[in-house]
Every structure is written in structure tokens, then in C-alpha cells.
Scaffold this motif. Structure first.
Motif, PDB file in Angstrom:
ATOM      1  N   HIS A 121     -14.945 -12.751  11.847  1.00 17.25           N
ATOM      2  CA  HIS A 121     -15.698 -13.905  11.339  1.00 17.25           C
ATOM      3  C   HIS A 121     -16.222 -13.622   9.941  1.00 17.25           C
ATOM      4  O   HIS A 121     -16.536 -12.490   9.607  1.00 17.25           O
ATOM      5  N   PRO A 124     -19.254 -14.125   7.440  1.00 14.39           N
ATOM      6  CA  PRO A 124     -20.678 -14.521   7.491  1.00 14.39           C
ATOM      7  C   PRO A 124     -21.020 -15.706   6.593  1.00 14.39           C
ATOM      8  O   PRO A 124     -22.035 -16.364   6.804  1.00 14.39           O
ATOM      9  N   THR A 178     -19.334 -18.504   6.408  1.00 13.63           N
ATOM     10  CA  THR A 178     -19.101 -19.762   7.117  1.00 13.63           C
ATOM     11  C   THR A 178     -19.564 -19.699   8.571  1.00 13.63           C
ATOM     12  O   THR A 178     -20.044 -20.689   9.110  1.00 13.63           O
ATOM     13  N   ASP A 179     -19.426 -18.522   9.194  1.00 11.95           N
ATOM     14  CA  ASP A 179     -19.772 -18.397  10.609  1.00 11.95           C
ATOM     15  C   ASP A 179     -20.814 -17.317  10.820  1.00 11.95           C
ATOM     16  O   ASP A 179     -20.621 -16.381  11.596  1.00 11.95           O
ATOM     17  N   ALA A 180     -21.926 -17.459  10.133  1.00 14.52           N
ATOM     18  CA  ALA A 180     -22.947 -16.405  10.210  1.00 14.52           C
ATOM     19  C   ALA A 180     -23.425 -16.196  11.643  1.00 14.52           C
ATOM     20  O   ALA A 180     -23.690 -15.064  12.053  1.00 14.52           O
ATOM     21  N   ALA A 201     -21.737 -16.538  14.416  1.00 13.30           N
ATOM     22  CA  ALA A 201     -20.734 -15.781  15.166  1.00 13.30           C
ATOM     23  C   ALA A 201     -20.802 -14.304  14.788  1.00 13.30           C
ATOM     24  O   ALA A 201     -20.671 -13.420  15.638  1.00 13.30           O
TER      25      ALA A 201
END
Ligand SMILES: Nc1ncnc2c1ncn2[C@@H]1O[C@H](COP(=O)(O)OP(=O)(O)O)[C@@H](O)[C@H]1O
Ligand SMILES: [Mg+2]
Lengths: 421, 313
Positions: free
Chosen positions: B76, B78, B80-82, B84
Motif C-alpha cells: 500500500h 501511504p 493514498t491508502d494511509a 491500510a
């Protein structure tokens, strides 16, 4: 024991483990579960210490003493004053405790190193923010519950209706909630607890006292001068004879023997001011305490007994004062009778001076009726808690927005002078 | 043993960092960091105080936004998908913080619930983890009574409540007694054995030596890439040989023109691998030299660390 694990999904630590659900993006919105959990964490970990209990005990004893004294020293008949006093105490205690707690909540946790691990978890910034504000606010709800015996006892003789009590207590709790959120916002902005606590109380002070000061200062701006002229007989220039005659006439009330030519008149000018408080009453209406008073039931000064109310209490009298400010000066009051001694003695006023007893009584009655009518109008002026409620709502939402933004990770910018961990 | 594992398949890079930088005002805390941590392995992050280890870990954890560079954790990003990324990571901060009036078990249970594990599971897992870090007897005592080392272990347990694939341990050995350090070492190896990627920063280099598969050296916000790795590999080939008769040992080696470094008590040789070491020892003993000590020279990481700091001067 070589591991050929290449995908994350195969990783398992032990059978008792349960992986949390997957997440995407970087959500911030609060959820019921998250806010509830955060609230319970906060309430448990901020359980007062022994010292804290002593402080709360003293505070409670103080408030209880005030309530008991007030009850002892008031007569037994119906009165809402004591009930209103308890309400004010609830507001005061709430405004003192809850923002103090919330104002150390974020920078305190961050300093202790317990904030970042929570931010790492599935709790969103919204969960943490709302959990913290609710936990601090609940402490003042507990204060309310602790004072409820006094509240109930004084309510019984207050003449308030239950729905009205609920509304005013709701207004009090909402006020406390808004200022708790303000405290939390300060604690998310300031690095040090001392700073955020003072800023929180300063904000409370600005709204509670600052609005009154602003109202007073604003009063000077909407005050206009209305000249008023008086005329007097010029005693300095009177001959001793004329003076004696005048004194004689004053005692007998018969002025017809005096000769107007013997009595020169002087003019004197007075500055007389009218303050148009109606233009600045909105400042007063921003005050949260005024707002709470404005949610109280209207008590008619004439018919209260018939309406099943207690005599107008503190809140009702303050409502009249507030209404007076809102309505401004009475129209035509500027034409208050100018004192003209010469005219009274020798002119058209001479007849008025010879009013009969009945006429004078009628005059007084008319004056009294006008005053009563004004009081009626003031007491029954529709209540207006809306400006302050609007401001409190804006404060609450604005503060929570700040807090949520400051709690979101990854941080772009840190509170100056702090580390993440 | 800490031999470099020959990867049959390209290992799954649980952490991949490329050219990451972060400043605080005009302090450039991390200047240019590049590293990868494969799943199922332990990588050490080594460097002097203030070189940016904690800052780098915060960026990996998704707590701090990098100014430059790319990061991928458990696949993932960070940026865009911090969430996750954070969910995949177990982070043990270097700052010790605990909820003082909650018990150890309450702390772990609440933390588990914060990761959306249901209460019963979170509690069971908390009990299991307290066992793993040897804090069972403190399960029902408030965290405020814990000593520094015990808090450290509670913090490690807290990092594991959600069964993370990636572990970031920021100076976990700080304040631990020697026994706890050995237990920590074993636990870290176990965790890696379960397939987790572990990035561990520490100053206790001797301890690290025996638990890490790879090392990343940092200096002034920069990761030292291949040169440092080469230095570690080189340091690992150094063997110390001490004999009762030092001169006889040196003479025997010189006569066969073996390259050596003299020390006060013997020599240092370069030997690659265990087989060669066994052969070398047999050969020296066969020459009639009475060897009383034979083994790898101290800590490879420490040697590299010292050598690098020397270079800096
Ligand atoms: N929040 C911060 N504000 C200002 N400077 C910071 C902050 N965090 C770290 N630094 C600075 O960045 C550098 C690296 O710090 P850090 O990552 O904590 O080092 P390490 O963990 O390797 O000892 C240090 O010089 C430190 O002073
Ligand atoms: Mg550090």
C-alpha cells in the motif's frame, strides 16, 4: 523452518488471532463504534486521582452549601429563584470543569506518548475527536446528576413546567458542549497544556464577560445627546421683598399676588442623553448566559398567580432587562417635561399647578398604568436565544473541524515544538 | 545462524522505500533514504543519535508525510491508502507511553478493540501476548507500576495486538536487562519466522548481530547503500585466531603466504563460510600451532558502525 510465504494473506500469528478488517483510503469520519470506544477509553483513563476526587468533593460541597443556604434564607412560598440559582451553578461548574479537561486532552496525550498509538489504530480522527469531547462533556453531565437532588427539590416550588426545565438544561448542556469543543481545539493547536487551558478559559471569558463589556462600550457609540432646557427664577437678582412674597406664595399655594416683572428668569441648558440599546442588543444576545436566561419560561408580572407560576424570579426579571435593551428607549420619552419654574408660576402652567387632588391622582394612575404596560411588554417580549445558539453551533462545528484536521495522519505539519513520538 | 538467505523466489518486499526525505523547518531530518525489507526477515536500522531513524520509521508508519520519495508498505502507498498502511503495521515507538491507571490486559484489550477486533478475541489475544512478552503476572496490575523495561515489553505487545505483517521497532532494547534482551532477540526471530517483516533500530549492536538478516546504516539522514552492506559482509568474514605461541602461528601462516592482520595475541584472518573455517582451523592445528581461540571477530555491525564513523571524521 524456511518460510516461502510470499503473500500477506497467508500470514497468521496464532490460531487465537483475528485480523481486523481491511481498510482503504484514509477515512476521518466518526463512527458509532469508534466514538463509543474512544469515550470509554477516555473516561477510564481520566478517572480522577485521589486529589481529583478531593477537588470535586470540595466543589460539590461548596455548591451544595450555596444551595442549602439559599433554601434556608428564602421564604417558603413559591419562588423560582433557588431553582434558577441551581441552574446557574450547573452552568458555571460545567463551564469550569469540562473545557479544563478537554483543553489538556490532545497535547497532554501527545506529550505522554499515548496519542500516536491510537492514531495508528482503526480509530479515525473523527472517532478520537468526538470521543474526547464527549468524555470531557460527560463529566459536567455527571456534575448535573450530582446536583440533581437540589435541582429536583427547588424545581418543585419553582412554577416551571417539566418541558421548560428540559429545554433550559438542554441549552446549558449544549453551551458546555460547545465550550468543551473549543477547549479541545485549543489543545490540538497549542503545544503546551498551560497555554491551551488558559486560551480555553479566555474564550469562555470573552463570551461570558466580554460581550457584556462590549455591550457597555457599544452603548457609548449609540448614545445621542438631546438638549434639555430648564428655566428657573433667578434668585440672585430678587429683591428681599419679592423673595419673601415668593416664599409666602409657596406656602399658601396662591401665586396670583406675585408680579411677574419682579421675577427675572434664567435659562439653563442640560445635556440629556438617549442610548439606543436596540441597535446593540444583539451583542448581549450572544452571551451564553443570556441565552440560557432567554430559554426560561415567560412569567407575566400581572397574571403569574393565575398562570400557576411563582412570582417573577431572577430569570424573569433579567428577561425584562434584556427585553428593555432589545426594545431601546421608549418612543417619545425624549419629550420629557422640561422644568420651567417661570411658566409654572405665571404662564399657562399656573393652571396645571392648581390641579385638584383627583386630577393629580388620575395623572399618577395614568403614569403607573404606562409603567405597568411597559413592564408587561418587556416581560412578554418573545424570547430570543437564537443568536447565541447559532454562534455556539458554529463554535462547536468549527472547533471539531479543527480538531479532526489536526488529528489526521500522516501529519504534514506538526504543532511547533513537538514530536510525533 | 545469520547467514544471508539465498532467496529461491524474489522475496516479497514488505517495505520498499525509495529516495525519501523529510524536513522539520530547516532541519533536514531524513535526506535520502532508500531501503527494502523482505517479508519474513529482520532488518536493522543503525545510525548515531539524531540521524533520522525515528523520523524514517514515522514516515513508514504513515504518521508523517514525506516531502519527497515513495514508500510502499505491504503493497500500500501511504499517500493514498494511509489507513491500510497503518493497519498493516505494528509500531513500537521509542517514546514509552502507557495508560497509567489501566491494567496491562485492559490496555491490550482496548487497543485490540481500537483495531476493530471484538472484545472477547481482543482479550484472549491480550492474554496470549502478555505471555509472549513475559508479563503474565502483571496482567491485572496498573501500567503505572511497571518498570521501564516492563513498559517496553508492554509496548511491544501492544504493537502486536492486530497481528500485523510488518513490525517497526524503534529502539526496543533500550532499558532491557540482559535476559530480556535475549528474550527479545528470540521473540523477534520468531516473529520473522512467522513471515513478518521486521525493521528494528537499535544501538545495542552486538545484540542485533545475532538477530538480523540485513542491516541499513544511516548517517545524517542518508541511508548508506551497498558500500555499507559490503563492509558488513566483509566484517563477517573476519576470524580471530589466538595461539599460545603467537610467533609460531604468524610464521606458519606467513610461510604459506596467507594474508593476515596481526593483533596483540594472534592474528585476524579472512575466511568465507563455515566449511572454510573448519578447514582453516584443521590446517593450522595440523601445522602444530597450539590454537586456544578461534572464532568470528566481535560484532560485524559494530565494526562497520565504527568504521563508518571513522570515515566521517
Ligand atoms: N518534530 C521535530 N521538529 C524538529 N526537529 C525534529 C523533529 N523530529 C526530529 N527532529 C530532528 O531531526 C533529526 C532526526 O531525529 P530522529 O529521527 O529523532 O533521530 P534518531 O531517531 O535517529 O535519533 C534530529 O536532528 C532531530 O532534532
Ligand atoms: Mg530515535
Amino acid at each position: 523452518m524456511s518460510t516461502d510465504t510470499t503473500t500477506a494473506s497467508e500470514l497468521r500469528m496464532d490460531p487465537s488471532s483475528s485480523r481486523p478488517p481491511a481498510r482503504r483510503g484514509n477515512p476521518w469520519a466518526p463512527s458509532l463504534h469508534g466514538v463509543g470506544l474512544m469515550t470509554s477509553i477516555e473516561l477510564r483513563r481520566r478517572r480522577p486521582t485521589t486529589k481529583g476526587y478531593i477537588f470535586y468533593g470540595i466543589l460539590f460541597a461548596l455548591v451544595a452549601a450555596i444551595c442549602i443556604l439559599a433554601a434556608v434564607f428564602t421564604q417558603a412560598d413559591r419562588s423560582s429563584a433557588n431553582f434558577e440559582l441551581v441552574l446557574i451553578l450547573v452552568l458555571g461548574v460545567g463551564m469550569l470543569i469540562a473545557p479544563s479537561l478537554s483543553a489538556t486532552s490532545i497535547n497532554g496525550d501527545s506529550g505522554e506518548g499515548v496519542l500516536a498509538p491510537l492514531q495508528m489504530s482503526h480509530l479515525t480522527a473523527g472517532d478520537i475527536a468526538f470521543g474526547k469531547v464527549i468524555a470531557s462533556w460527560l463529566v459536567s453531565v455527571i456534575a448535573l446528576v450530582a446536583l440533581s437532588p437540589f435541582l429536583i427539590y427547588t424545581y418543585l416550588s419553582s412554577g416551571w413546567h417539566l418541558g421548560e426545565v428540559a429545554m433550559t438544561i438542554g441549552a446549558i448542556l449544549f453551551t458546555v458542549l460547545a465550550f468543551t469543543a473549543v477547549g479541545l481545539a485549543w489543545s490540538s493547536l497549542a503545544a503546551r497544556a498551560v497555554a491551551s487551558v488558559s486560551l480555553a478559559h479566555l474564550t469562555t471569558g470573552v463570551f461570558l464577560i466580554g460581550t457584556l463589556v462590549a455591550f457597555a462600550i457599544g452603548g457609548a457609540l449609540v448614545t445621542e445627546d438631546t438638549g434639555e432646557r430648564d428655566r428657573y427664577i433667578d434668585y440672585e437678582q430678587l429683591t428681599p421683598d419679592a423673595q419673601a412674597a415668593l416664599e409666602e406664595a409657596y406656602t399658601t399655594g396662591d401665586y396670583s399676588t406675585l408680579d411677574a416683572a419682579d421675577y427675572p428668569c434664567v435659562d439653563s441648558e442640560w445635556a440629556y442623553t438617549v442610548t439606543h440599546t436596540d441597535q446593540i442588543a444583539w451583542i448581549l444576545l450572544l452571551n451564553p448566559a443570556v441565552m440560557v436566561i432567554e430559554t426560561a419560561p415567560i412569567v407575566d408580572p400581572e397574571t403569574w398567580e393565575k398562570d400557576g407560576r411563582a412570582a417573577p424570579g431572577t430569570f424573569a426579571l433579567l428577561h425584562q432587562q434584556i427585553s428593555d435593551a432589545r426594545l431601546g428607549p421608549v418612543e417619545g420619552e425624549a419629550t420629557r417635561w422640561v422644568y420651567d419654574e417661570c411658566d409654572d408660576l405665571f404662564g399657562s402652567g399656573a393652571e396645571a399647578a392648581e390641579m385638584t387632588e383627583e386630577e393629580m391622582e388620575a395623572q399618577w394612575a395614568a403614569d403607573e398604568a404606562a409603567a405597568a404596560e411597559r413592564e408587561q411588554q418587556l416581560a412578554n417580549l418573545p424570547r430570543n436565544p437564537w443568536p447565541a445558539l447559532g454562534v455556539l453551533a458554529v463554535l462547536f462545528l468549527g472547533s471539531m473541524t479543527i480538531v479532526v484536521r489536526r488529528l489526521r495522519v500522516p501529519y504534514k505539519k506538526l504543532r511547533s515544538g513537538t514530536r510525533v513520538a | 545462524m545469520t547467514t544471508t538467505i539465498e532467496a529461491e523466489a524474489p522475496p516479497y518486499a514488505a517495505i520498499a522505500v525509495q529516495g525519501v526525505a523529510r524536513s522539520f523547518g530547516d532541519v533536514r531530518a531524513v535526506d535520502n533514504a532508500t531501503l527494502t525489507v523482505p517479508a519474513g526477515s529482520v532488518t536493522a536500522l543503525i545510525g548515531p543519535n539524531g540521524c533520522g531513524k525515528t523520523t524514517l520509521m514515522l514516515m513508514l508508519a504513515g504518521l508523517l508525510r514525506p516531502d519527497e520519495g515513495t514508500i510502499s508498505v505491504a503493497g500500500h502507498d501511504p499517500r493514498t491508502d494511509a489507513a491500510a498502511v497503518r493497519a498493516a503495521i505494528g509500531w513500537m515507538p521509542d517514546q514509552l507511553g502507557s495508560w497509567d491507571n489501566l491494567t496491562c490486559l485492559q490496555t491490550l484489550t482496548l487497543m485490540g478493540q481500537a483495531y476493530r477486533v471484538n472484545k472477547a478475541d481482543a482479550r484472549a489475544r491480550g492474554e496470549h501476548l502478555l505471555g509472549r512478552v513475559h508479563l503474565e503476572e502483571f496482567a491485572h496490575r496498573p501500567a503505572r507500576v511497571l518498570s521501564r523495561g516492563q513498559k517496553q515489553r508492554l509496548s511491544l505487545a501492544r504493537a502486536l495486538v492486530h497481528d500485523p505483517q510488518v513490525l517497526l521497532l524503534d529502539e526496543p532494547a533500550n532499558g532491557l536487562d540482559p535476559r530480556s534482551r535475549i528474550e527479545l532477540r528470540d521473540l523477534v526471530r520468531e516473529l520473522a519466522g512467522e513471515g513478518r517483516a521486521v525493521l528494528i533500530s537499535s544501538h545495542v549492536l552486538a545484540e542485533l548481530d545475532e538477530m538480523v538478516d540485513g542491516a541499513v546504516f544511516m548517517s545524517k539522514g542518508r541511508t548508506m547503500g551497498d558500500e555499507a552492506a559490503a563492509m558488513v559482509a566483509e566484517a563477517r568474514t573476519k576470524y580471530r585466531v589466538d595461539a599460545l605461541d603467537r610467533d609460531a602461528l604468524i610464521a606458519a601462516l606467513r610461510s604459506s603466504s596467507v594474508p593476515l592482520e596481526e593483533t596483540d595475541t594472534g592474528v585476524i584472518l579472512r575466511i568465507d563460510g563455515d566449511d572454510n573455517a573448519a578447514d582453516a582451523l584443521a590446517w593450522i592445528v595440523g601445522k602444530g600451532v597450539r590454537v586456544h581461540r578461534f572464532g568470528p571477530v566481535g560484532s560485524a555491525l559494530e565494526q562497520t558502525y565504527m568504521a563508518m564513523n571513522e570515515e566521517r571524521r
